[in-house]
Every structure is written in C-alpha cells, then in structure tokens.
Design a protein around this motif. Structure first.
Motif, PDB file in Angstrom:
ATOM      1  N   ALA A  33     -13.995  20.969  23.773  1.00 26.76           N
ATOM      2  CA  ALA A  33     -13.116  22.000  24.063  1.00 26.76           C
ATOM      3  C   ALA A  33     -13.071  22.632  25.390  1.00 26.76           C
ATOM      4  CB  ALA A  33     -13.146  23.009  22.930  1.00 26.76           C
ATOM      5  N   GLU A  34     -14.247  22.747  25.818  1.00 25.26           N
ATOM      6  CA  GLU A  34     -14.061  23.284  27.257  1.00 25.26           C
ATOM      7  C   GLU A  34     -13.871  22.356  28.283  1.00 25.26           C
ATOM      8  OE1 GLU A  34     -17.856  26.223  26.889  1.00 25.26           O
ATOM      9  OE2 GLU A  34     -18.104  24.349  26.912  1.00 25.26           O
ATOM     10  N   VAL A  35     -13.929  21.131  28.101  1.00 31.96           N
ATOM     11  CA  VAL A  35     -13.928  19.908  28.974  1.00 31.96           C
ATOM     12  C   VAL A  35     -12.254  19.919  29.024  1.00 31.96           C
ATOM     13  CG1 VAL A  35     -13.967  17.592  29.568  1.00 31.96           C
ATOM     14  CG2 VAL A  35     -15.871  18.878  29.052  1.00 31.96           C
ATOM     15  N   GLN A  36     -11.575  20.175  27.802  1.00 32.68           N
ATOM     16  CA  GLN A  36     -10.286  20.074  27.557  1.00 32.68           C
ATOM     17  C   GLN A  36      -9.421  20.980  28.438  1.00 32.68           C
ATOM     18  OE1 GLN A  36      -8.192  18.439  24.672  1.00 32.68           O
ATOM     19  NE2 GLN A  36      -6.804  18.598  26.295  1.00 32.68           N
ATOM     20  N   GLN A  37     -10.201  22.250  28.843  1.00 32.04           N
ATOM     21  CA  GLN A  37      -9.430  23.076  29.306  1.00 32.04           C
ATOM     22  C   GLN A  37      -9.200  22.463  31.056  1.00 32.04           C
ATOM     23  OE1 GLN A  37     -12.092  26.486  29.706  1.00 32.04           O
ATOM     24  NE2 GLN A  37     -11.750  26.844  27.433  1.00 32.04           N
ATOM     25  N   LEU A  38     -10.071  21.816  31.533  1.00 23.92           N
ATOM     26  CA  LEU A  38     -10.046  21.027  32.860  1.00 23.92           C
ATOM     27  C   LEU A  38      -8.870  19.984  32.887  1.00 23.92           C
ATOM     28  CD1 LEU A  38     -10.737  20.799  35.787  1.00 23.92           C
ATOM     29  CD2 LEU A  38     -12.943  19.413  34.979  1.00 23.92           C
ATOM     30  N   ALA A  39      -9.148  19.094  31.694  1.00 21.74           N
ATOM     31  CA  ALA A  39      -8.095  18.128  31.526  1.00 21.74           C
ATOM     32  C   ALA A  39      -6.775  18.881  31.486  1.00 21.74           C
ATOM     33  CB  ALA A  39      -8.339  17.251  30.236  1.00 21.74           C
ATOM     34  N   ASP A  40      -6.635  20.042  31.046  1.00 22.74           N
ATOM     35  CA  ASP A  40      -5.189  20.451  30.906  1.00 22.74           C
ATOM     36  C   ASP A  40      -4.682  20.920  32.259  1.00 22.74           C
ATOM     37  OD1 ASP A  40      -5.011  20.282  27.981  1.00 22.74           O
ATOM     38  OD2 ASP A  40      -5.757  22.313  27.912  1.00 22.74           O
ATOM     39  N   GLU A  41      -5.726  21.518  32.936  1.00 18.15           N
ATOM     40  CA  GLU A  41      -5.455  21.766  34.514  1.00 18.15           C
ATOM     41  C   GLU A  41      -5.374  20.503  35.308  1.00 18.15           C
ATOM     42  OE1 GLU A  41      -8.193  24.410  36.387  1.00 18.15           O
ATOM     43  OE2 GLU A  41      -8.749  25.250  34.566  1.00 18.15           O
ATOM     44  N   VAL A  42      -5.638  19.380  35.147  1.00 21.59           N
ATOM     45  CA  VAL A  42      -5.592  18.140  36.003  1.00 21.59           C
ATOM     46  C   VAL A  42      -4.200  17.458  35.750  1.00 21.59           C
ATOM     47  CG1 VAL A  42      -6.515  15.824  36.726  1.00 21.59           C
ATOM     48  CG2 VAL A  42      -8.039  18.020  36.395  1.00 21.59           C
ATOM     49  N   PHE A  43      -3.923  17.084  34.419  1.00 22.86           N
ATOM     50  CA  PHE A  43      -2.921  16.051  34.066  1.00 22.86           C
ATOM     51  C   PHE A  43      -1.642  16.747  33.733  1.00 22.86           C
ATOM     52  CE2 PHE A  43      -7.020  14.081  33.215  1.00 22.86           C
ATOM     53  CZ  PHE A  43      -6.762  12.768  33.717  1.00 22.86           C
ATOM     54  N   SER A  44      -0.614  16.294  34.219  1.00 28.21           N
ATOM     55  CA  SER A  44       0.704  17.134  33.684  1.00 28.21           C
ATOM     56  C   SER A  44       0.995  16.925  32.177  1.00 28.21           C
ATOM     57  CB  SER A  44       1.630  16.402  34.485  1.00 28.21           C
ATOM     58  OG  SER A  44       2.090  15.120  34.498  1.00 28.21           O
ATOM     59  N   ALA A  45       0.527  15.660  31.857  1.00 27.00           N
ATOM     60  CA  ALA A  45       0.826  15.576  30.380  1.00 27.00           C
ATOM     61  C   ALA A  45      -0.539  15.569  29.644  1.00 27.00           C
ATOM     62  CB  ALA A  45       1.428  13.936  30.005  1.00 27.00           C
ATOM     63  N   PRO A  46      -0.421  16.354  28.099  1.00 27.70           N
ATOM     64  CA  PRO A  46      -1.824  16.420  27.570  1.00 27.70           C
ATOM     65  C   PRO A  46      -2.448  15.435  27.451  1.00 27.70           C
ATOM     66  CG  PRO A  46       0.319  17.455  26.338  1.00 27.70           C
ATOM     67  CD  PRO A  46       0.793  16.581  27.501  1.00 27.70           C
ATOM     68  N   ARG A  47      -3.825  15.612  27.538  1.00 30.23           N
ATOM     69  CA  ARG A  47      -4.935  15.029  27.077  1.00 30.23           C
ATOM     70  C   ARG A  47      -6.055  15.374  26.076  1.00 30.23           C
ATOM     71  NH1 ARG A  47      -2.420  11.960  31.318  1.00 30.23           N
ATOM     72  NH2 ARG A  47      -3.585  10.078  32.164  1.00 30.23           N
ATOM     73  N   TRP A  48      -5.814  14.997  24.985  1.00 25.23           N
ATOM     74  CA  TRP A  48      -6.693  15.560  23.860  1.00 25.23           C
ATOM     75  C   TRP A  48      -8.210  14.929  23.988  1.00 25.23           C
ATOM     76  CZ3 TRP A  48      -2.458  14.898  19.781  1.00 25.23           C
ATOM     77  CH2 TRP A  48      -1.512  15.942  20.047  1.00 25.23           C
ATOM     78  N   VAL A  49      -9.065  15.727  24.280  1.00 26.56           N
ATOM     79  CA  VAL A  49     -10.460  15.333  24.365  1.00 26.56           C
ATOM     80  C   VAL A  49     -11.229  15.972  23.005  1.00 26.56           C
ATOM     81  CG1 VAL A  49     -12.659  15.162  25.754  1.00 26.56           C
ATOM     82  CG2 VAL A  49     -10.545  15.536  26.818  1.00 26.56           C
ATOM     83  N   THR A  50     -11.770  14.822  22.414  1.00 28.48           N
ATOM     84  CA  THR A  50     -12.429  15.041  21.117  1.00 28.48           C
ATOM     85  C   THR A  50     -13.697  14.005  20.876  1.00 28.48           C
ATOM     86  OG1 THR A  50     -11.158  13.667  19.444  1.00 28.48           O
ATOM     87  CG2 THR A  50     -10.467  15.987  20.184  1.00 28.48           C
TER      88      THR A  50
END
Length: 339
Positions: A33-50
């Motif tokens: 969930a914490e790494v998800q926050q960085l992915a949200d900032e980097v990529f314009s389209a969502p990436r779900w990290v689980t």
C-alpha cells in the motif's frame, strides 16, 4: 535533480512525447500500500501493487524518470503482482535474475536473462514475480516512441505500434538494447552519475527509443530496415548549419534529421556521401574545434579543462583528452598552459 519523493516534480504524463528533460529519482520501501503511493505519483494510469491474490506484502520500488522513459526496479520478500487496468505506455519487462511473468489479452510472456517481455498500450496488463526475481521495467511514452519512428522513417506513422510480445536479448539489436538498459539501470542510484546530466539523459533516452524500434519487431520493421533513400546536399547543409550555430546543444541524429527535414537514416547516408563522416562525428569535430579555441585564448587559471569540456558537451574527460590529442597533437592541459 534528485528527490526522495516525486510529488509535483514530474511534469507531463506518460502519454506525452515531451517531458521535463531533468531526470528524477525516487524510492519507496514498505507495504504494498505504501509503495502504491509512489506508483500513483509516477505513472499517469493506475498501477495496483499487491501480493499474489491481493494479500498485503512488503517490497521496495525505485524509479528513474528521464524524458519520456520511466525505469523501475523492484525488490520483494514475497511474491508480488502489479496490475495496470488500462496500460497507457509501452512496457518492457526485463529479468536480470529469475523470471518475470506478464499477461495481456490472455497471452502470458516470460522475461528471463535471454528474452524481454513487451506489453502494449490500450488494454489491461498484469506482471508478477517471485522473491528470487528483481525485475526491471521500462515504460516508454507512446507519443515519444512513435515520434522517434517518424523521424527515422521520414513520414507519419499510425500508432499504437504492434510490438512483438517478446524479443531476443542474446544477439543483434536486442542484445545491444539490453546492454543499454543495463547501463541506465547501473546509473539508477548513482547521485553523481552521468544519467543525471540533462544533456546525457536526452541522448540516452533517444537511444533507448530508437534502439527498441530496431530490437523489437513491429509493423514498420521491414521499412525501417530498408536502405535509406539518398538525401540532398541542401538537407545536409541545414543540419551542418544547425551544428555550427549551436554545437553545445544536445543534438541527436533524430533531432538533426528533424532540422534537415528528412529521415535519420537519410541524414546519415547524406553525411557519409557528402561530408565523409556521420552527423555525430561531425558534431564532435566542431565541438573539439570550439574547445581548442577557448583553451588557446584563455589565460591559465581563468578556466579549467573540465569546465571547457563540459561546456562543449564532453562528459568523459579521458575520452575528451584522447580525442583532443588525436586532433591537435597535444593534450588540452598543454594547450591551456602555452604562453
């Protein structure tokens, strides 16, 4: 410029052809969930990290964004998956160790040390891997990749490109592109690395775009590999004039071809026919000449060889000194000391 978090440092989104040329680096460790926050900032389209099956897990993500390219480096203690519900970039998966699995449109592709895996924009994609794998992914903005292809061919193209799902990393252009990606990856966390110099970063991302178009098969590959049409001397002159006017500018063969109004292959052919060297060799010769003038006319102590080299686009001082000596018969430092 480097940053612990990316926030608003990233300018246009992954779908655009032009971005802030200043490279950006960020890293995040913790729960998915914490790494998800960085992915949200980097990529314009969502990436779900689980974790696999949606379970929470711990992992680390490092990202380098330079021009239209985003390189990601992952590490996890458990099996991890990344889901892109609507992938909006070309995504290249690499596995320097272990195996990276990708799935798009029901097709599963495995990245290993021998092959790279490719996902195209426009449909959902998923990637997953086990803890013994530390995957590296390279995301390329569609507009930038297609603009690079237009520069190489000299005419408009229609995207998205139908890149092959896998490509060979052991020979030919695939091996060369893999080596280039490895060079950039090695620079990922080097705060003083050359990737963090915008002039060098622009050349590297342009090389990654052009190299991928040659390494991975697509609907324009046959045309791209055809002999280039001969260019006219007037086109070559336009490129020469641009170099002479501003040799410190971070030119690439593709950008010079746009100035000349022809394809990059035609420009290279035209330079070989009418100048006797490639555009990049000609550019280096002009830069060496300008550096020589500056060193010859400056008082000792007023400037340094390093300052002059960097001003005229030479980052590696040893290579600058060797090229300078071949051209002028003495070292840059010896020119600067002459009365």
């Amino acid at each position: 410029m480097r940053a612990d978090t990316l926030g608003d440092h990233f300018l246009p989104t992954a779908g655009t052809a032009v971005r802030d040329p200043s490279p950006m680096f960020a890293t995040r460790s913790g729960t998915t969930a914490e790494v998800q926050q960085l992915a949200d900032e980097v990529f314009s389209a969502p990436r779900w990290v689980t974790g696999i099956g949606g379970a929470p897990a711990r992992c680390r993500l490092r990202v380098l964004r330079f021009g239209p390219v985003i390189m990601s480096d992952w590490e996890a203690d458990e099996a991890i998956q990344v889901i892109a519900p609507d992938l909006d970039d070309y995504n290249i998966g690499l596995a320097p160790a272990g195996r990276l699995f990708t799935e798009q449109r029901g097709i599963v592709t495995t990245a290993t040390t021998l092959e790279g895996a490719v996902c195209r924009p426009g449909s959902p994609a998923r990637a997953w891997w086990r803890p013994d794998t530390r995957p590296v992914t390279v995301a390329l903005a569609p507009g930038a990749l297609e603009a690079e292809l237009e520069a190489l061919l000299g005419h408009p193209v229609r995207g998205p490109l139908r890149l092959s799902r896998r490509f060979d990393l052991t020979r030919g252009m695939g091996r060369s592109w893999g080596a280039l990606a490895g060079l950039v990856h090695a620079e990922l966390c080097a705060a003083d690395g050359m990737i963090y110099r915008p002039m060098i970063a622009e050349r590297l991302w342009a090389s990654m775009l052009g190299g991928l178009l040659l390494a991975v098969h697509h609907q324009y590959s046959d045309e791209l590999n055809e002999p280039a049409a001969p260019s006219r001397p007037r086109s070559v002159k336009r490129a020469i004039d641009a170099i002479e006017a501003d040799p410190a500018r971070p030119f690439t063969t593709a950008s010079l071809a746009r100035v000349a109004g022809i394809s990059a292959r035609s420009l290279q052919d035209g330079f070989r026919r009418h100048v006797g060297v490639t555009p990049m060799v000609y550019l280096q010769e002009v830069r060496l000449g300008r550096a020589h003038v500056e060193l010859s006319t400056s008082a000792p102590g007023a400037i340094t060889v390093s300052e002059v080299a960097h001003r005229w686009g030479f980052v590696h001082l040893g290579r600058f000194a060797a090229a300078y000596r071949r051209r002028f018969g003495l070292l840059p430092s010896e020119t600067l000391r002459e009365p």
